[in-house]
Design a protein around this motif. Structure first.
Motif, short mmCIF file in Angstrom:
data_model
loop_
_atom_site.label_atom_id
_atom_site.label_comp_id
_atom_site.label_asym_id
_atom_site.label_seq_id
_atom_site.Cartn_x
_atom_site.Cartn_y
_atom_site.Cartn_z
N MET A 10 -13.25 -55.87 28.45
CA MET A 10 -12.62 -55.75 29.77
C MET A 10 -11.16 -56.16 29.77
SD MET A 10 -15.55 -57.29 32.33
CE MET A 10 -14.42 -57.19 33.73
N GLY A 11 -10.42 -55.56 30.69
CA GLY A 11 -9.08 -55.99 31.06
C GLY A 11 -9.02 -56.15 32.56
N CYS A 12 -8.11 -56.97 33.04
CA CYS A 12 -7.98 -57.25 34.47
C CYS A 12 -6.49 -57.23 34.83
CB CYS A 12 -8.60 -58.60 34.80
SG CYS A 12 -8.25 -59.22 36.44
N TYR A 13 -6.14 -56.60 35.96
CA TYR A 13 -4.74 -56.35 36.27
C TYR A 13 -4.50 -56.52 37.77
CZ TYR A 13 -6.12 -53.88 32.05
OH TYR A 13 -6.69 -53.55 30.83
N GLY A 14 -3.66 -57.50 38.16
CA GLY A 14 -3.44 -57.77 39.57
C GLY A 14 -1.98 -57.66 39.98
N ILE A 15 -1.76 -57.23 41.22
CA ILE A 15 -0.44 -57.25 41.85
C ILE A 15 -0.61 -57.83 43.25
CG2 ILE A 15 1.45 -55.89 42.83
CD1 ILE A 15 1.14 -53.92 40.58
N GLY A 16 0.19 -58.83 43.58
CA GLY A 16 0.18 -59.38 44.93
C GLY A 16 1.03 -58.52 45.84
N GLY A 34 -9.73 -65.15 29.36
CA GLY A 34 -9.35 -64.02 28.54
C GLY A 34 -8.54 -64.41 27.33
N ASN A 35 -8.19 -63.39 26.53
CA ASN A 35 -7.56 -63.63 25.24
C ASN A 35 -6.05 -63.79 25.33
OD1 ASN A 35 -10.14 -63.31 24.24
ND2 ASN A 35 -9.88 -61.15 23.81
N PHE A 36 -5.37 -62.96 26.10
CA PHE A 36 -3.93 -63.09 26.30
C PHE A 36 -3.56 -62.42 27.60
CE2 PHE A 36 -4.58 -59.41 23.53
CZ PHE A 36 -3.87 -58.40 24.16
N SER A 37 -2.37 -62.73 28.10
CA SER A 37 -1.98 -62.19 29.40
C SER A 37 -0.46 -62.20 29.54
CB SER A 37 -2.61 -63.00 30.53
OG SER A 37 -2.06 -64.30 30.60
N PHE A 82 -4.38 -59.32 32.31
CA PHE A 82 -5.19 -60.15 31.43
C PHE A 82 -5.99 -59.27 30.47
CE2 PHE A 82 -4.87 -62.18 35.54
CZ PHE A 82 -4.64 -63.53 35.27
N MET A 83 -6.02 -59.64 29.21
CA MET A 83 -6.98 -59.07 28.28
C MET A 83 -8.20 -59.99 28.32
SD MET A 83 -8.17 -56.93 26.18
CE MET A 83 -6.80 -55.85 25.84
N LEU A 84 -9.21 -59.61 29.07
CA LEU A 84 -10.36 -60.48 29.29
C LEU A 84 -11.29 -60.53 28.09
CD1 LEU A 84 -11.36 -59.60 32.97
CD2 LEU A 84 -10.07 -61.58 32.17
N GLY A 85 -11.32 -59.47 27.32
CA GLY A 85 -12.29 -59.41 26.23
C GLY A 85 -13.70 -59.29 26.78
N LYS A 106 -5.35 -50.49 24.23
CA LYS A 106 -4.67 -49.31 24.76
C LYS A 106 -4.65 -49.35 26.29
CE LYS A 106 -4.69 -44.23 24.31
NZ LYS A 106 -4.90 -43.79 25.70
N SER A 107 -5.79 -49.69 26.89
CA SER A 107 -5.84 -49.80 28.36
C SER A 107 -4.89 -50.88 28.86
CB SER A 107 -7.28 -50.13 28.81
OG SER A 107 -8.15 -49.06 28.55
N TYR A 108 -4.86 -52.02 28.14
CA TYR A 108 -4.01 -53.13 28.54
C TYR A 108 -2.54 -52.72 28.54
CZ TYR A 108 -1.91 -57.82 28.48
OH TYR A 108 -1.17 -58.94 28.77
N TRP A 109 -2.07 -52.15 27.45
CA TRP A 109 -0.65 -51.83 27.34
C TRP A 109 -0.25 -50.65 28.22
CZ3 TRP A 109 2.23 -55.54 26.05
CH2 TRP A 109 1.81 -56.50 25.14
#
Length: 578
Positions: free
Chosen positions: A438-444, A204-207, A412-415, A172-175
């Motif tokens: 965990m999830g991880c989310y970046g923007i340059g 991670g699991n998917f991204s 990223f879905m880090l798991g 849910k956090s990822y999407w």
């Protein structure tokens, strides 16, 4: 803002160091200046662009339930050793020691630091989920910094992290962050595609990557015209369908033939009179220190990222000539799968074919009439090649297209990759210890600025989307020595600012041609031009920077006519984006 009081050092000529259009125009427009390789100073207008981008990011991350923090840029090595990345991240991680001989690094990303923070504070499932982000300077010691802000060593990045109690909450956090990114890039006025991607060193699991479509992009993406499938070519799956019948053809017995000097697929194909598709390339790789062979059709390319994932490996690189000689007893160009004493991985496309040509593991020799199922010991069959535009969509079978893109965001879905390694746990409702997901989310942020210019420019200069332009409107005073013109310009400047319009007033003692060129170069969406001749006719000239369309606004009731015109300019941008 008054041009005469601002530091806007525009350039007429393009500096020799500039390579891509965004780099050229950022330098010429006086928005950045190079300090050293891959490191730039942001001048006032360039900083305003970054602040505009950051504002949109902050607003949409708040909507998605994220709170802003700010973490140190310098990170202790102990945390990276705890996660296992100190040894595996590579030379991009700038390592150093302090006066007490303790090891540190400059942060390229903050998974370890945020995990350390959270594990010390969150102890119960009642405290989850937690969603945090920051906008901060990062450093990655790129081997070849290039393209200005597109691939620098020091850059501005937004990185966010989610911590959840279970897989349902983590997804849910990822999407929800995925949806927030789509809103962000739409608001920024960019044409983009979210694509499936490899997780790389983050893990991670998917991204998914968010790619701005532009010719200067370093990445190639595949997308379908018939469904919403899109993926980076490193990740793009090749559709494989087993045939219901293999046919009744029986491959003749394998035969070794002389191929003097034929090192390449093209040379072998021509010498033996077979198509490239009938030649099998045997490529030797070193995977986590151990050699493996990979087989693909002669007209295909090996996807080493897929190989890395199939082998669940950390490092993959092509074997050098000495390694090839030691394993095959032949120079590069003559390797084959027959009799190899190492694991052999074959691409799915070869699975049902027969009668191939392969290397013979001997100089100037190849084997004809090879049936891989009969003559070779294949360790595993897998999707191991690069996708092409001729392949069908792996989802719907529709028409694929390959295009260039600039990565501006990655989720990223880090798991449990970091939370397991760093023991970030909590007590569930039954009092049992569980690991946070965990999830991880970046923007340059700085890369977004460059990507926007790559996508929006013309021969005259930058054409900024309204949301990130350093000002809404540039007001040109063509005759600053004329008291009537000055009075009108000052009145209009004050009125626009009172309306909430960000205005750059060009009040310099410069020729009109210089002002027109600089206005176009800076890329501010709306231009208003005040001169003695236009005022004599009771009008102010206007120009839409995107379309180049010019018009006139009546001096009487100018605020109302400006508002109507500005709305048309914004509508034009929205229509282009759609």
């Amino acid at each position: 803002m008054r041009f005469s009081q601002c530091y806007i050092p525009t350039l007429k000529e393009t500096p020799a160091e500039a390579e891509v259009i965004s780099h050229k125009l950022l330098l010429r427009a006086g928005m950045v200046r190079k300090l050293t390789s891959g490191m730039y100073t942001y001048l006032p207008l360039g900083l305003r662009v970054l602040e505009k981008i950051s504002k949109v990011i902050r607003e949409e991350m708040a909507v998605a339930g994220y709170q802003e923090v700010l973490m140190p840029m310098v990170q202790p090595a102990d945390l990276w050793k705890e996660s296992g990345r100190w040894e595996h991240y590579g030379k991009e991680l700038l390592r150093f020691r302090d006066r007490n001989d303790r090891e540190y690094c400059l942060g390229p990303t903050h998974e370890e630091v945020i995990t350390d923070l959270v594990r010390g504070e969150l102890k119960s499932y009642r405290q989850l989920p937690v969603r945090l982000f920051q906008i901060q300077t990062k450093f990655r010691d790129e081997i070849r910094p290039r393209f200005g802000l597109m691939r620098g060593r020091e850059f501005v990045m937004k990185d966010g992290y989610s911590f959840d109690a279970n897989a349902v909450g983590a997804e849910k956090s990822y999407w929800e962050c995925h949806a927030a990114y789509k809103r962000i890039f739409r608001r920024l006025g960019l044409r983009f595609r979210p694509v499936e991607a490899d997780s790389g060193s983050i893990g991670g699991n998917f991204s998914h990557e968010f790619m701005v479509l532009a010719d200067a992009g370093e990445d190639t993406i595949a997308f379908c015209h018939d469904c919403d499938y899109a993926a980076n070519v490193e990740r793009a799956e090749v559709r494989y369908q087993a045939s219901e019948t293999k046919g009744e053809y029986t491959c003749p017995s394998m035969e070794r033939v002389a191929t003097p000097g034929a090192h390449t697929v093209e040379e072998v194909s021509a010498m033996l009179g077979v198509p490239a598709a009938a030649v099998v390339k045997t490529m030797l790789f070193v995977v986590d220190g151990k050699p493996v062979a990979v087989l693909v059709r002669g007209d295909r390319e090996v996807n080493d990222v897929k190989l890395k994932n199939v082998c669940n490996a950390q490092e993959v690189h092509l074997a050098d000539g000495d390694t090839v000689m030691a394993l095959t007893h032949a120079p590069v160009g003559f390797a084959g799968p027959i009799g190899l004493a190492i694991p052999v991985y074959a691409d799915n496309e070869l699975r049902e074919g027969v009668d191939y040509v392969t290397g013979a593991n001997a100089q100037d020799s190849h084997c004809m009439h090879v049936d891989l199922n009969r003559d070779a010991a294949v360790t595993a069959w897998a999707d191991l090649r690069m996708i092409t535009a001729q392949d069908a969509c792996p989802r719907c079978g529709g028409h694929l297209e390959l295009t260039r893109g600039i990565e501006v965001g990655h989720v990223f879905m880090l798991g449990c990759k970091y939370s397991d390694a760093m023991h970030a746990t909590f007590l569930d409702e039954n009092g049992r210890e569980q690991t946070m997901i965990m999830g991880c989310y970046g923007i340059g942020v700085s890369r977004v600025a460059a990507a926007a210019i790559e996508q929006n420019h013309d021969e005259q200069g930058i054409v900024f989307p309204p949301a990130i332009a350093p000002a809404d409107c540039v007001l040109l005073n063509l005759d600053p020595r004329n008291d009537v013109v000055n009075a009108m310009v000052e009145d209009l400047y004050g009125s626009l600012r009172h309306m909430g319009v960000e205005v750059l007033l060009d009040d310099r003692e410069e020729r009109p041609g210089v002002k027109f060129k600089d206005a176009d170069l800076l890329g501010i969406p709306m231009q208003l031009v005040v001169g003695g001749k236009s005022l004599a006719r009771g009008v102010v000239e206007c120009k839409d920077r995107r379309s180049g369309q010019k018009g006139e606004l009546p001096v009487d009731n100018l605020p109302a006519s400006f508002s109507a015109w500005a709305e048309r300019v914004r509508a034009g941008w929205e229509a282009q984006q759609a």
